[in-house]
Design an enzyme around this catalytic site. Structure first.
Site, mmCIF file in Angstrom:
data_model
loop_
_atom_site.group_PDB
_atom_site.id
_atom_site.type_symbol
_atom_site.label_atom_id
_atom_site.label_comp_id
_atom_site.label_asym_id
_atom_site.label_seq_id
_atom_site.Cartn_x
_atom_site.Cartn_y
_atom_site.Cartn_z
ATOM 1 N N ASP A 58 0.853 -1.183 0.000
ATOM 2 C CA ASP A 58 0.000 0.000 0.000
ATOM 3 C C ASP A 58 0.895 1.241 0.000
ATOM 4 O OD1 ASP A 58 -1.729 2.095 0.614
ATOM 5 O OD2 ASP A 58 -2.939 0.862 1.964
ATOM 6 N N ASN A 84 0.808 6.768 -10.894
ATOM 7 C CA ASN A 84 -0.461 6.462 -11.571
ATOM 8 C C ASN A 84 -1.505 5.848 -10.633
ATOM 9 O OD1 ASN A 84 -2.210 5.424 -13.972
ATOM 10 N ND2 ASN A 84 -1.591 3.562 -12.900
ATOM 11 N N TYR A 149 -12.520 13.341 -4.680
ATOM 12 C CA TYR A 149 -11.598 12.846 -5.713
ATOM 13 C C TYR A 149 -10.998 14.041 -6.474
ATOM 14 C CZ TYR A 149 -10.115 10.446 -10.030
ATOM 15 O OH TYR A 149 -9.393 9.982 -11.108
ATOM 16 N N GLY A 150 -11.870 14.965 -6.876
ATOM 17 C CA GLY A 150 -11.405 16.143 -7.625
ATOM 18 C C GLY A 150 -10.428 16.968 -6.808
ATOM 19 N N ALA A 151 -10.705 17.087 -5.505
ATOM 20 C CA ALA A 151 -9.792 17.853 -4.643
ATOM 21 C C ALA A 151 -8.417 17.190 -4.608
ATOM 22 C CB ALA A 151 -10.374 17.953 -3.237
ATOM 23 N N LYS A 153 -7.062 15.262 -6.877
ATOM 24 C CA LYS A 153 -6.395 15.375 -8.179
ATOM 25 C C LYS A 153 -6.004 16.816 -8.486
ATOM 26 C CE LYS A 153 -6.359 11.079 -9.660
ATOM 27 N NZ LYS A 153 -5.095 10.377 -9.950
HETATM 28 N N1 NAP Z 1 -10.428 5.374 -15.463
HETATM 29 C C1 NAP Z 1 -10.759 6.647 -15.500
HETATM 30 O O1 NAP Z 1 -11.901 7.020 -15.872
HETATM 31 C C2 NAP Z 1 -9.744 7.695 -15.108
HETATM 32 C C3 NAP Z 1 -9.954 9.007 -15.543
HETATM 33 C C4 NAP Z 1 -9.035 9.981 -15.165
HETATM 34 C C5 NAP Z 1 -7.948 9.650 -14.372
HETATM 35 N N2 NAP Z 1 -7.776 8.359 -13.962
HETATM 36 C C6 NAP Z 1 -6.617 8.072 -13.110
HETATM 37 O O2 NAP Z 1 -5.805 7.098 -13.750
HETATM 38 C C7 NAP Z 1 -5.072 6.363 -12.768
HETATM 39 C C8 NAP Z 1 -5.199 4.880 -13.045
HETATM 40 O O3 NAP Z 1 -6.541 4.513 -12.823
HETATM 41 P P1 NAP Z 1 -7.274 3.302 -13.588
HETATM 42 O O4 NAP Z 1 -8.389 3.895 -14.316
HETATM 43 O O5 NAP Z 1 -6.280 2.471 -14.303
HETATM 44 O O6 NAP Z 1 -7.898 2.544 -12.321
HETATM 45 P P2 NAP Z 1 -7.676 1.052 -11.796
HETATM 46 O O7 NAP Z 1 -7.846 0.089 -12.902
HETATM 47 O O8 NAP Z 1 -8.553 0.914 -10.596
HETATM 48 O O9 NAP Z 1 -6.151 1.068 -11.354
HETATM 49 C C9 NAP Z 1 -5.697 1.746 -10.220
HETATM 50 C C10 NAP Z 1 -4.519 0.973 -9.645
HETATM 51 O O10 NAP Z 1 -4.008 1.661 -8.500
HETATM 52 C C11 NAP Z 1 -3.628 0.681 -7.541
HETATM 53 N N3 NAP Z 1 -3.771 1.263 -6.198
HETATM 54 C C12 NAP Z 1 -4.867 1.860 -5.673
HETATM 55 N N4 NAP Z 1 -4.621 2.244 -4.423
HETATM 56 C C13 NAP Z 1 -3.347 1.881 -4.135
HETATM 57 C C14 NAP Z 1 -2.523 1.988 -2.994
HETATM 58 N N5 NAP Z 1 -2.964 2.566 -1.872
HETATM 59 N N6 NAP Z 1 -1.274 1.493 -3.049
HETATM 60 C C15 NAP Z 1 -0.815 0.908 -4.176
HETATM 61 N N7 NAP Z 1 -1.544 0.776 -5.305
HETATM 62 C C16 NAP Z 1 -2.792 1.243 -5.272
HETATM 63 C C17 NAP Z 1 -4.631 -0.467 -7.737
HETATM 64 O O11 NAP Z 1 -4.050 -1.730 -7.487
HETATM 65 P P3 NAP Z 1 -4.315 -2.509 -6.129
HETATM 66 O O12 NAP Z 1 -5.787 -2.449 -5.872
HETATM 67 O O13 NAP Z 1 -3.792 -3.875 -6.363
HETATM 68 O O14 NAP Z 1 -3.524 -1.759 -5.142
HETATM 69 C C18 NAP Z 1 -4.925 -0.421 -9.231
HETATM 70 O O15 NAP Z 1 -4.121 -1.341 -9.926
HETATM 71 C C19 NAP Z 1 -5.641 6.799 -11.403
HETATM 72 O O16 NAP Z 1 -4.779 7.732 -10.805
HETATM 73 C C20 NAP Z 1 -6.963 7.438 -11.780
HETATM 74 O O17 NAP Z 1 -7.377 8.387 -10.821
HETATM 75 C C21 NAP Z 1 -8.642 7.371 -14.324
#
Ligand code: NAP
Length: 260
Positions: A58, A84, A149-151, A153
């Site tokens: 984590d 990321n 979430y927005g805050a 980011k």
């Molecule tokens: N998808 C969208 O619509 C979208 C839009 C804009 C921005 N984003 C941003 O893009 C990034 C990637 O998101 P995604 O869409 O690929 O989501 P995702 O598929 O849920 O991937 C997020 C990853 O972050 C890891 N994670 C979460 N909390 C963690 C922690 N405390 N420690 C270590 N790892 C952690 C999770 O793995 P584990 O659960 O195994 O830890 C997961 O693999 C994020 O920052 C998200 O905010 C996404």
């Protein structure tokens, strides 16, 4: 011309992170993939043809940050940190749990800040290096149901800009990359239903990763994905009353899907 990467990618087991790892691997000498769950990271490592180390933990825990640093030292340093990993909860703010709010700020803002701090001495040893923070359109354009979430980011964007300026006389560049809606597991069924009803454009993780790799090779310090979304971000800066009005018109639909 960018050098070959020696990269840390957090959240590499998720939709966007795994797609970035796949597309970055041919351009890299080594990758360190970070996430809490081992299984998706192990599956990903099995398909990549580049030396890969896994750090399962984590990112809100200091021990995980230290483990990432140890892995980077073991692989002989690094020149790219991709912050990321992220979590999101679409919820009415009034009734959102303090734990969920804390988790978003801890994971999306504090963890990237502390990991960057931990790895900066190593990044500074490289002839040139980059820290790329993955933000979100919702950090640039406030949207109902995503206040916390927005805050988080938005804070990440502010951190990126200030640190970029602080390090502007070094060889470490700090950059910000903001995807729009992307079809990954981070979005709940309620978010997907709302996006469908609002006709929100959605990218595939592969398209986001391709844009990310192109961004890495370029010179811009920040990138927002989507022409319409970039225009709204600009409008939001110049004439915020216009997006206020447009989003107010969507509020009834948003409320229909918003968990309370
Ligand atoms: N998808 C969208 O619509 C979208 C839009 C804009 C921005 N984003 C941003 O893009 C990034 C990637 O998101 P995604 O869409 O690929 O989501 P995702 O598929 O849920 O991937 C997020 C990853 O972050 C890891 N994670 C979460 N909390 C963690 C922690 N405390 N420690 C270590 N790892 C952690 C999770 O793995 P584990 O659960 O195994 O830890 C997961 O693999 C994020 O920052 C998200 O905010 C996404």
């Amino acid at each position: 011309m960018r050098p070959r990467y020696r990269a840390v990618i957090t959240g590499a087991g998720g939709g966007i992170g795994a797609a970035i790892a796949r597309q970055l691997a041919p351009l890299s000498d080594s990758l360190i993939l970070v996430g809490r769950r081992a299984a998706p990271l192990q599956l990903l490592r099995a398909e990549l043809k580049v030396p890969v180390q896994l750090v399962c933990g984590d990112l809100a825990e200091p021990g995980t940050l230290a483990a990432v640093e140890a892995a980077a030292r073991q692989s002989g340093g690094l020149n790219l940190l991709v912050n990321n990993a992220g979590v999101s909860e679409f919820h009415s703010f009034e009734t959102q749990s303090p734990e969920a709010i804390r988790s978003m700020v801890d994971t999306n803002l504090l963890a990237p800040m502390l990991l960057t701090r931990q790895l900066l001495p190593l990044l500074r040893q490289a002839p040139s290096a980059q820290v790329v923070n993955v933000g979100s359109i919702f950090g640039l354009l406030g949207f109902p149901g995503f206040a916390a979430y927005g805050a988080s980011k938005s804070g990440l964007k502010g951190f990126s800009q200030a640190l970029r300026r602080e390090l502007s006389d070094t060889a470490v560049e700090v950059r910000h990359f903001a995807p729009r809606a992307t079809s990954t597991g981070i979005n709940s069924a309620a978010v997907n239903a709302m996006n469908d009803e609002l006709n929100t454009a959605q990218d595939s993780p592969e398209a986001v990763a391709a844009a990310f790799v192109a961004f890495l090779g370029g010179d811009a310090w920040q990138k927002t994905l989507g022409g319409k979304e970039s225009f709204f971000v600009l409008l939001n800066k110049l004439v915020p009353a216009l997006p206020d009005g447009a989003i107010r018109k969507q509020l009834q639909v948003i409320r229909k899907h918003l968990p309370r």
